[in-house]
Each structure stands twice: as C-alpha cells, then as structure tokens.
Design a protein around this motif. Structure first.
Motif, PDB file in Angstrom:
ATOM      1  N   ASN A 175       1.028  -1.177  -0.216  1.00  0.00           N
ATOM      2  CA  ASN A 175      -0.049   0.019  -0.006  1.00  0.00           C
ATOM      3  C   ASN A 175       0.895   1.233  -0.128  1.00  0.00           C
ATOM      4  O   ASN A 175       1.426   1.244   0.972  1.00  0.00           O
ATOM      5  CB  ASN A 175      -1.077   0.001   1.445  1.00  0.00           C
ATOM      6  CG  ASN A 175      -1.893   1.184   1.144  1.00  0.00           C
ATOM      7  OD1 ASN A 175      -1.687   2.210   0.873  1.00  0.00           O
ATOM      8  ND2 ASN A 175      -3.070   0.924   1.787  1.00  0.00           N
ATOM      9  N   ARG A 202      -0.057   4.295  -0.471  1.00  0.00           N
ATOM     10  CA  ARG A 202      -0.508   5.382  -0.201  1.00  0.00           C
ATOM     11  C   ARG A 202      -1.108   6.685  -1.125  1.00  0.00           C
ATOM     12  O   ARG A 202      -2.194   6.944  -1.461  1.00  0.00           O
ATOM     13  CB  ARG A 202      -0.209   6.352   1.131  1.00  0.00           C
ATOM     14  CG  ARG A 202      -0.130   5.377   2.241  1.00  0.00           C
ATOM     15  CD  ARG A 202      -0.049   6.196   3.433  1.00  0.00           C
ATOM     16  NE  ARG A 202      -0.322   5.196   4.726  1.00  0.00           N
ATOM     17  CZ  ARG A 202       0.838   4.944   5.614  1.00  0.00           C
ATOM     18  NH1 ARG A 202       2.053   5.348   5.095  1.00  0.00           N
ATOM     19  NH2 ARG A 202       0.660   4.168   6.481  1.00  0.00           N
ATOM     20  N   LYS A 203       0.036   6.701  -2.127  1.00  0.00           N
ATOM     21  CA  LYS A 203      -0.472   7.542  -3.383  1.00  0.00           C
ATOM     22  C   LYS A 203       0.733   7.232  -4.322  1.00  0.00           C
ATOM     23  O   LYS A 203       2.062   7.021  -3.899  1.00  0.00           O
ATOM     24  CB  LYS A 203      -0.398   8.939  -3.155  1.00  0.00           C
ATOM     25  CG  LYS A 203       0.788   9.676  -2.472  1.00  0.00           C
ATOM     26  CD  LYS A 203       0.100  11.125  -2.284  1.00  0.00           C
ATOM     27  CE  LYS A 203       1.196  12.005  -1.776  1.00  0.00           C
ATOM     28  NZ  LYS A 203       0.890  13.474  -1.480  1.00  0.00           N
ATOM     29  N   SER A 229      -1.483  -1.194  -3.912  1.00  0.00           N
ATOM     30  CA  SER A 229      -3.021  -0.706  -3.359  1.00  0.00           C
ATOM     31  C   SER A 229      -2.706   0.916  -3.088  1.00  0.00           C
ATOM     32  O   SER A 229      -1.710   1.506  -2.859  1.00  0.00           O
ATOM     33  CB  SER A 229      -3.276  -1.106  -2.175  1.00  0.00           C
ATOM     34  OG  SER A 229      -3.334  -2.648  -2.192  1.00  0.00           O
ATOM     35  N   GLU A 230      -3.938   1.729  -3.384  1.00  0.00           N
ATOM     36  CA  GLU A 230      -3.880   2.988  -3.313  1.00  0.00           C
ATOM     37  C   GLU A 230      -2.966   3.737  -3.912  1.00  0.00           C
ATOM     38  O   GLU A 230      -2.334   4.838  -3.531  1.00  0.00           O
ATOM     39  CB  GLU A 230      -3.762   3.251  -1.521  1.00  0.00           C
ATOM     40  CG  GLU A 230      -4.511   4.623  -1.326  1.00  0.00           C
ATOM     41  CD  GLU A 230      -4.406   4.842   0.279  1.00  0.00           C
ATOM     42  OE1 GLU A 230      -4.747   5.954   0.581  1.00  0.00           O
ATOM     43  OE2 GLU A 230      -4.005   4.045   0.983  1.00  0.00           O
ATOM     44  N   ARG A 279      -3.905   5.772  -6.310  1.00  0.00           N
ATOM     45  CA  ARG A 279      -4.780   7.201  -6.672  1.00  0.00           C
ATOM     46  C   ARG A 279      -4.496   7.376  -8.211  1.00  0.00           C
ATOM     47  O   ARG A 279      -4.813   8.666  -8.468  1.00  0.00           O
ATOM     48  CB  ARG A 279      -4.061   8.115  -5.769  1.00  0.00           C
ATOM     49  CG  ARG A 279      -4.612   7.632  -4.110  1.00  0.00           C
ATOM     50  CD  ARG A 279      -4.245   8.795  -3.383  1.00  0.00           C
ATOM     51  NE  ARG A 279      -4.370   8.448  -1.738  1.00  0.00           N
ATOM     52  CZ  ARG A 279      -4.168   8.992  -0.922  1.00  0.00           C
ATOM     53  NH1 ARG A 279      -4.164  10.504  -1.108  1.00  0.00           N
ATOM     54  NH2 ARG A 279      -4.020   8.785   0.222  1.00  0.00           N
ATOM     55  N   HIS A 290      -8.409   8.909  -5.562  1.00  0.00           N
ATOM     56  CA  HIS A 290      -8.714   8.209  -4.117  1.00  0.00           C
ATOM     57  C   HIS A 290      -8.626   6.705  -4.787  1.00  0.00           C
ATOM     58  O   HIS A 290      -8.806   6.441  -5.812  1.00  0.00           O
ATOM     59  CB  HIS A 290     -10.042   8.351  -3.705  1.00  0.00           C
ATOM     60  CG  HIS A 290     -10.072   9.845  -3.391  1.00  0.00           C
ATOM     61  ND1 HIS A 290      -9.404  10.354  -2.495  1.00  0.00           N
ATOM     62  CD2 HIS A 290     -11.064  10.862  -3.683  1.00  0.00           C
ATOM     63  CE1 HIS A 290      -9.884  11.672  -2.273  1.00  0.00           C
ATOM     64  NE2 HIS A 290     -10.923  11.920  -2.976  1.00  0.00           N
ATOM     65  N   GLU A 291      -8.450   5.798  -3.892  1.00  0.00           N
ATOM     66  CA  GLU A 291      -8.261   4.304  -4.061  1.00  0.00           C
ATOM     67  C   GLU A 291      -7.293   4.053  -5.126  1.00  0.00           C
ATOM     68  O   GLU A 291      -6.289   4.787  -5.172  1.00  0.00           O
ATOM     69  CB  GLU A 291      -9.870   3.707  -4.295  1.00  0.00           C
ATOM     70  CG  GLU A 291     -10.849   3.929  -3.191  1.00  0.00           C
ATOM     71  CD  GLU A 291     -11.481   5.242  -3.442  1.00  0.00           C
ATOM     72  OE1 GLU A 291     -11.860   5.556  -4.685  1.00  0.00           O
ATOM     73  OE2 GLU A 291     -12.213   5.674  -2.397  1.00  0.00           O
ATOM     74  N   TYR A 336      -7.735  -3.646  -3.083  1.00  0.00           N
ATOM     75  CA  TYR A 336      -7.815  -2.647  -2.059  1.00  0.00           C
ATOM     76  C   TYR A 336      -9.134  -2.390  -1.388  1.00  0.00           C
ATOM     77  O   TYR A 336     -10.007  -1.794  -2.181  1.00  0.00           O
ATOM     78  CB  TYR A 336      -7.231  -1.118  -2.697  1.00  0.00           C
ATOM     79  CG  TYR A 336      -7.203  -0.063  -1.906  1.00  0.00           C
ATOM     80  CD1 TYR A 336      -6.403  -0.199  -0.633  1.00  0.00           C
ATOM     81  CD2 TYR A 336      -8.115   1.113  -2.101  1.00  0.00           C
ATOM     82  CE1 TYR A 336      -6.794   0.851   0.278  1.00  0.00           C
ATOM     83  CE2 TYR A 336      -7.945   2.121  -1.052  1.00  0.00           C
ATOM     84  CZ  TYR A 336      -7.184   2.220   0.070  1.00  0.00           C
ATOM     85  OH  TYR A 336      -7.003   3.138   0.890  1.00  0.00           O
TER      86      TYR A 336
END
Length: 318
Positions: free
Chosen positions: A18, A20-21, A47-48, A50, A76-77, A119
């Motif tokens: 993950n 986060r971005k 994951s994530e 974005r 997002h996501e 995710y």
C-alpha cells in the motif's frame, strides 16, 4: 513471443504494497520500482495508487505498469500491478475491474498464474460498500481456475488469532482481534477453499505487521495473500528437524513461508503429474547408519534409515 515465467526451475517472487499514493511519476520511478528491484520481485501489487482511469504504461527503467482507478478524476483508491522488465512477455491478459480490483494472468510452463490485487474498503465503511467489494471479488474468483489463483493486497481485515471453525483457512499466528472485515474475509476464504498466508507458522510480531498509520502510532496485520487450500495441506504436516534428502532441501525451508513455497511447488507437482515422470532425486535416498545398543563391531547392532527428498513427501499429501 511469450516466455514461460513459472517453471520447475524458476521462482515467481510476488510482493504487495500500500503506497498511499503513486500519481507522482517521480515516486513511481524513484521509490516503488527501486524497492521492487531491491527485493528482486517479478511482480508487485500496489494498493491506493490513486491513479485515475485505467491503462498500461512502461517506466523509464523497463517495468510495465497495469493500473485501474476511478473514472471521475478523483485521486482516491486505485490499484496496480507492476511487472519487472521482461515479465510482460509472460502476460496473457489483464483486466482493470474497478478502482479496488485488478487482475493479471501470467503464462507458466505447466500452469498459469492469475493474480488479483485488492484494495478493500475500511472496516468503518458502510455494509453496502463492503458487500459490493466482496460480491465483485467473488465474481472474479469464480471466473478463475482455482488451482492457479493468488489474491493479495490491502484487505483492511484483521482476521484474529482464534481460528475456531476456520482451521482450514488460517493458522493462529496472527496479530490483533478479528473485526467485521476479518469475518468477511475468512468466510470468503472458507467458501473458496483459500488459505491466508502469513498465519500458519510462528514469526516475530515485527514480521507480521504490514501496515503503519500515517501518525506512526497504529500498526496492524491487514495486508494479506491467499492461495488455494490444497497447497496448505501439503505443507502443514511437515515437521522441523528432519534431515533432507539428496537435494539438501530441508523441511524448515518450505515452512518458512508457505505462500511462496506453494508457488514454487505447484508447477513442479503439475509437471510430474502431466509428464508422468518423477525427478531422479525423488527416486533415490541417502542411507544413513544409526547405532543401536551393544557392541558396534557387531553388524546386528546397527540399523539403517533412508533420507528421501522433502518435496516428494509434500506431494504425497496433495
């Protein structure tokens, strides 16, 4: 021309993260793919991410990025699968399912591998959001041959240590207490004969924790990998401390990470079944003399044991 990735002589190294971005291109090329090369991964699930929309791109260092995100231009996501340079030649197909799921199918020598990167909604999300996620994941699972399915990613699920009624799904070596997302995940795995990697054998807690909160205070084990349960049964009964056979592969090697071990053994077992030929090392044993009580100069006071290859003992349990 496509090449075979998962053969009896190669290892498929998987990772999931993950991030986060990821929508800054600099982070992709300078951080994520750099870490991927450092750990010598063939495939990295993200994951994530974005990223918005869906597509396929190649980095300046040669990695192929498959991504799937939102369609409303909101960052997002988002999920992605990154293939090491050269691995894209093994890519049979891929599918950007939605902003929380993406799949890719890789060609192997005897068996293919289908990866689904996830995710999931947080535990505080609405029941409707969670139901939609697992309904879509179930639909994709049913379309995939179960023997070559790997599901991984940020499932946002605490499965807990209590595996009562779910012994076939998970072990007890887990951090935390089961929450609603964890209950949904173990039920999903039970329904699809999947086993949750990272829960079967003892590890230090620092090696189990997969997620740190942005504030640095909270840590959880919510990033998970699932494989077909048949491979768990072939690994779980192996005892520590048994001497290896001619190939020098001991039981502890296979128990260190059952998920990775299953990925290695699966194409090997398939090749044996399809080719109806057992490797030579599996047919030969190492005879070791063990002394009994009495005078050792007397041959009757010795006994012999035969050390066989550990993988063939796994195959007998499949």
């Amino acid at each position: 021309m496509r090449e075979d990735l998962n053969t009896t002589k190669t290892k498929l190294r998987l990772g999931h993260w993950n991030v986060r971005k990821m929508y800054e291109i600099g982070k992709l090329t300078q951080v994520i793919t750099s870490e991927m090369r450092q750990f010598n991964l063939h495939v990295l699930g993200v994951s994530e991410s974005r990223w918005t929309g869906s597509g396929k791109m190649k980095t300046t260092t040669g990695e192929t990025v498959l991504y799937s995100g939102r369609d409303d231009n909101l960052h997002h996501e988002g999920v992605a699968i990154i293939l090491r340079k050269g691995v894209e030649r093994c890519l049979l197909e891929w599918k950007p399912i939605n902003n929380r799921l993406i799949s890719a199918r890789l060609k192997g020598k005897r068996i293919n591998t289908t990866l689904i990167q996830c995710y999931a909604p947080t535990n505080d999300s609405s029941d409707e959001a969670k139901d939609n996620f697992y309904s879509q994941l179930q639909a994709e699972t049913e379309k995939t041959p179960r023997h070559d399915l790997v599901i991984m990613g940020d499932l946002k699920a605490k499965v807990g240590k209590d595996n009562t009624d779910y012994e076939r799904v998970m072990g007890k070596h887990v951090v935390g207490t089961r929450d609603d997302n964890g209950e949904r995940l173990v039920e999903f795995c039970a329904m699809n004969n999947l086993v949750i990697g990272g829960t079967l054998f003892t590890h230090r807690d620092i090696h189990k924790l997969t997620w740190n909160s942005p504030n640095g205070r909270d840590k959880n084990q919510i990033d998970l990998l699932m494989i077909n349960g048949v491979w768990r049964r072939s690994l779980i009964d192996v005892r520590n401390g048994k001497s290896p056979g001619r190939d020098n592969l001991d039981a502890e090697l296979f128990k260190a990470d059952p998920g990775i071990a299953a990925t290695i053994l699966q194409p090997l077992f398939t090749a044996v079944w399809d080719g109806e030929k057992v490797p030579d090392d599996w047919c030969k044993g190492v005879i070791v003399k063990i002394p009994k009580k009495g005078t050792l100069s007397d041959c009757n006071n010795w006994r012999g044991i035969t050390l066989l290859s550990v993988p063939i003992n796994h195959q007998k349990n499949v």
